[in-house]
Design an enzyme around this catalytic site. Sequence first.
Site, PDB file in Angstrom:
ATOM      1  N   GLU A  19      19.642  15.913   5.384  1.00 20.37           N
ATOM      2  CA  GLU A  19      18.751  14.747   5.352  1.00 20.37           C
ATOM      3  C   GLU A  19      19.592  13.481   5.297  1.00 20.37           C
ATOM      4  OE1 GLU A  19      15.408  14.569   2.294  1.00 20.37           O
ATOM      5  OE2 GLU A  19      16.653  12.916   1.604  1.00 20.37           O
ATOM      6  N   GLY A 125       5.132  10.059  -1.443  1.00 19.82           N
ATOM      7  CA  GLY A 125       5.966   8.913  -1.815  1.00 19.82           C
ATOM      8  C   GLY A 125       5.814   8.655  -3.303  1.00 19.82           C
ATOM      9  N   ALA A 144      -0.380  13.944  -0.696  1.00 22.12           N
ATOM     10  CA  ALA A 144       0.213  14.467   0.539  1.00 22.12           C
ATOM     11  C   ALA A 144      -0.768  15.392   1.259  1.00 22.12           C
ATOM     12  CB  ALA A 144       1.511  15.196   0.215  1.00 22.12           C
ATOM     13  N   HIS A 183       6.795  19.054 -10.172  1.00 19.59           N
ATOM     14  CA  HIS A 183       6.762  17.611  -9.940  1.00 19.59           C
ATOM     15  C   HIS A 183       6.552  16.909 -11.279  1.00 19.59           C
ATOM     16  CE1 HIS A 183       4.856  13.730  -8.712  1.00 19.59           C
ATOM     17  NE2 HIS A 183       5.894  13.760  -7.891  1.00 19.59           N
ATOM     18  N   ALA A 186       3.033  16.638 -12.664  1.00 21.32           N
ATOM     19  CA  ALA A 186       2.175  17.835 -12.751  1.00 21.32           C
ATOM     20  C   ALA A 186       2.134  18.348 -14.188  1.00 21.32           C
ATOM     21  CB  ALA A 186       2.704  18.921 -11.825  1.00 21.32           C
ATOM     22  N   LYS A 199      -1.786  22.306   0.122  1.00 18.04           N
ATOM     23  CA  LYS A 199      -1.142  21.686   1.297  1.00 18.04           C
ATOM     24  C   LYS A 199      -0.944  22.728   2.403  1.00 18.04           C
ATOM     25  CE  LYS A 199       2.265  19.574  -1.269  1.00 18.04           C
ATOM     26  NZ  LYS A 199       3.367  18.648  -1.622  1.00 18.04           N
TER      27      LYS A 199
HETATM   28  P1  FAD Z   1       1.841  15.465  -3.631  1.00 17.50           P
HETATM   29  O1  FAD Z   1       1.913  16.789  -2.988  1.00 17.50           O
HETATM   30  O2  FAD Z   1       0.675  14.596  -3.269  1.00 17.50           O
HETATM   31  O3  FAD Z   1       1.886  15.676  -5.201  1.00 17.50           O
HETATM   32  C1  FAD Z   1       2.066  14.570  -6.084  1.00 17.50           C
HETATM   33  C2  FAD Z   1       1.551  14.953  -7.476  1.00 17.50           C
HETATM   34  O4  FAD Z   1       0.128  15.017  -7.458  1.00 17.50           O
HETATM   35  C3  FAD Z   1       2.020  16.309  -7.971  1.00 17.50           C
HETATM   36  O5  FAD Z   1       2.205  16.215  -9.363  1.00 17.50           O
HETATM   37  C4  FAD Z   1       0.860  17.246  -7.649  1.00 17.50           C
HETATM   38  O6  FAD Z   1       0.817  18.357  -8.523  1.00 17.50           O
HETATM   39  C5  FAD Z   1      -0.322  16.314  -7.846  1.00 17.50           C
HETATM   40  N1  FAD Z   1      -1.471  16.580  -6.981  1.00 17.50           N
HETATM   41  C6  FAD Z   1      -1.457  16.921  -5.683  1.00 17.50           C
HETATM   42  N2  FAD Z   1      -2.718  17.009  -5.204  1.00 17.50           N
HETATM   43  C7  FAD Z   1      -3.531  16.697  -6.234  1.00 17.50           C
HETATM   44  C8  FAD Z   1      -4.953  16.584  -6.396  1.00 17.50           C
HETATM   45  N3  FAD Z   1      -5.777  16.822  -5.384  1.00 17.50           N
HETATM   46  N4  FAD Z   1      -5.447  16.212  -7.613  1.00 17.50           N
HETATM   47  C9  FAD Z   1      -4.616  15.967  -8.660  1.00 17.50           C
HETATM   48  N5  FAD Z   1      -3.259  16.076  -8.574  1.00 17.50           N
HETATM   49  C10 FAD Z   1      -2.742  16.417  -7.374  1.00 17.50           C
HETATM   50  N6  FAD Z   1       9.973  10.050  -1.138  1.00 17.50           N
HETATM   51  C11 FAD Z   1      10.046   8.977  -0.338  1.00 17.50           C
HETATM   52  O7  FAD Z   1       9.615   7.878  -0.733  1.00 17.50           O
HETATM   53  N7  FAD Z   1      10.605   9.053   0.924  1.00 17.50           N
HETATM   54  C12 FAD Z   1      11.077  10.219   1.421  1.00 17.50           C
HETATM   55  O8  FAD Z   1      11.555  10.264   2.541  1.00 17.50           O
HETATM   56  C13 FAD Z   1      11.016  11.388   0.583  1.00 17.50           C
HETATM   57  N8  FAD Z   1      11.473  12.580   1.019  1.00 17.50           N
HETATM   58  C14 FAD Z   1      11.353  13.697   0.208  1.00 17.50           C
HETATM   59  C15 FAD Z   1      11.781  14.943   0.692  1.00 17.50           C
HETATM   60  C16 FAD Z   1      11.677  16.084  -0.109  1.00 17.50           C
HETATM   61  C17 FAD Z   1      12.138  17.403   0.402  1.00 17.50           C
HETATM   62  C18 FAD Z   1      11.143  15.976  -1.429  1.00 17.50           C
HETATM   63  C19 FAD Z   1      11.042  17.187  -2.313  1.00 17.50           C
HETATM   64  C20 FAD Z   1      10.705  14.748  -1.906  1.00 17.50           C
HETATM   65  C21 FAD Z   1      10.794  13.599  -1.096  1.00 17.50           C
HETATM   66  N9  FAD Z   1      10.353  12.357  -1.531  1.00 17.50           N
HETATM   67  C22 FAD Z   1      10.434  11.251  -0.714  1.00 17.50           C
HETATM   68  C23 FAD Z   1       9.815  12.189  -2.889  1.00 17.50           C
HETATM   69  C24 FAD Z   1       8.284  12.367  -2.975  1.00 17.50           C
HETATM   70  O9  FAD Z   1       7.637  11.383  -2.219  1.00 17.50           O
HETATM   71  C25 FAD Z   1       7.889  12.278  -4.431  1.00 17.50           C
HETATM   72  O10 FAD Z   1       8.395  13.370  -5.147  1.00 17.50           O
HETATM   73  C26 FAD Z   1       6.421  12.060  -4.725  1.00 17.50           C
HETATM   74  O11 FAD Z   1       6.302  11.651  -6.096  1.00 17.50           O
HETATM   75  C27 FAD Z   1       5.524  13.263  -4.537  1.00 17.50           C
HETATM   76  O12 FAD Z   1       5.368  13.553  -3.212  1.00 17.50           O
HETATM   77  P2  FAD Z   1       4.593  14.892  -2.747  1.00 17.50           P
HETATM   78  O13 FAD Z   1       4.505  14.820  -1.276  1.00 17.50           O
HETATM   79  O14 FAD Z   1       5.178  16.069  -3.387  1.00 17.50           O
HETATM   80  O15 FAD Z   1       3.143  14.575  -3.391  1.00 17.50           O
END
Ligand code: FAD
Length: 317
Positions: A19, A125, A144, A183, A186, A199
């Site tokens: 990355e 994010g 997400a 996370h 969570a 997801k």
């Molecule tokens: P989600 O899957 O939406 O989860 C976020 C939180 O919400 C989790 O605690 C989950 O348990 C909870 N949740 C999910 N759905 C629900 C629901 N329906 N109701 C209640 N709670 C829920 N960040 C950047 O800014 N730019 C990047 O390019 C970037 N790249 C990354 C690449 C990787 C491989 C990883 C692991 C992380 C990356 N991140 C990046 C960081 C990421 O954006 C953060 O960790 C962010 O806080 C969570 O993103 P997520 O997509 O996991 O969120």
Amino acid sequence: MKVTEHIEKAKGEPLFSFEIIPPVKGRSIQELYDNIGPLMEFNPPFIDVTTSREEYVYIDRDGLLDKKLTRMRPGTLGICASIKHKYDVDTVPHVLCGGFTKEETEYLLVDCHYLGIDNVMALRGDAMKEEKYFAPTNGGHQFASDLVQQIQQLNCGNYLHEVIETDNCSDFCIGVAGYPEKHMEAPSLKSDLKRLKEKIDLGADYVVTQMFFDNKKFFDFVDAARKMGINVPIIPGIKPIAVKRHLQLLPQVFRVDIPEELIEAVEECKDNKAVRQVGIEWCIQQSQELKAAGVPVLHYYSMGKSDNIKAIAREVF
Ligand code: FAD
């Protein structure tokens, strides 16, 4: 080609990928090329390019500070296109909920499709620097999973405001994030895994994990995910420690534990050159064990510097 197709084609042989982070605006893309170039001999089938959301900057105007919203590292899609063109390798732009309206996301996805980009990483994010908690952008997605849903809909020709019957639909392969140490928001690992499953059920094709320094955490996470019915490829994301400050910074920012043995080895180092070497050796061990366990891909967080990743890849691939 899709990440999942690369994995199938490799027939169980672990792939190498990494990355990169776009440069701060005003810097040259050559800096990126200088770091990517030395890694190309390990044949990465895909390279991820991160996206940074907007942030506030303060401009000094004769002693008064003017607060402006800006993106410090723009250019994810342009970088994806230029790397794809220069090295003939697939690139995976990271697409965020935070900082983007659904419309802007649609335009971005349409651009990805025109550029022949087959994979996107769908992420929520983080919160903005000034904010404690993530707040969705007006007109943007909260989780997400909502973003995965939008991408899947587009793959079926369902745009936000109209359904378009076409034989030129996108067919994005969708990656999502997983967290072996859960996370940070969570309430438990199990509840986080349920969210991950959502997801996947909505159409995500593979998972890339947050960094971890203890492989047991990854193996346990994969076991728990499989028991929950998550059957897509799970790609470990790993990062070599490079400076002493990482001992505080990485747990603080990414909420990951660092094993005692690694902490002690880093603390014994006289300078950051020695720390870098410790980080390389630890990461080689991690990589070799993961490889022996049959992971589909070893995905490295390069943080813009490739010398340590190259030293690791030379031993592992
Ligand atoms: P989600 O899957 O939406 O989860 C976020 C939180 O919400 C989790 O605690 C989950 O348990 C909870 N949740 C999910 N759905 C629900 C629901 N329906 N109701 C209640 N709670 C829920 N960040 C950047 O800014 N730019 C990047 O390019 C970037 N790249 C990354 C690449 C990787 C491989 C990883 C692991 C992380 C990356 N991140 C990046 C960081 C990421 O954006 C953060 O960790 C962010 O806080 C969570 O993103 P997520 O997509 O996991 O969120």
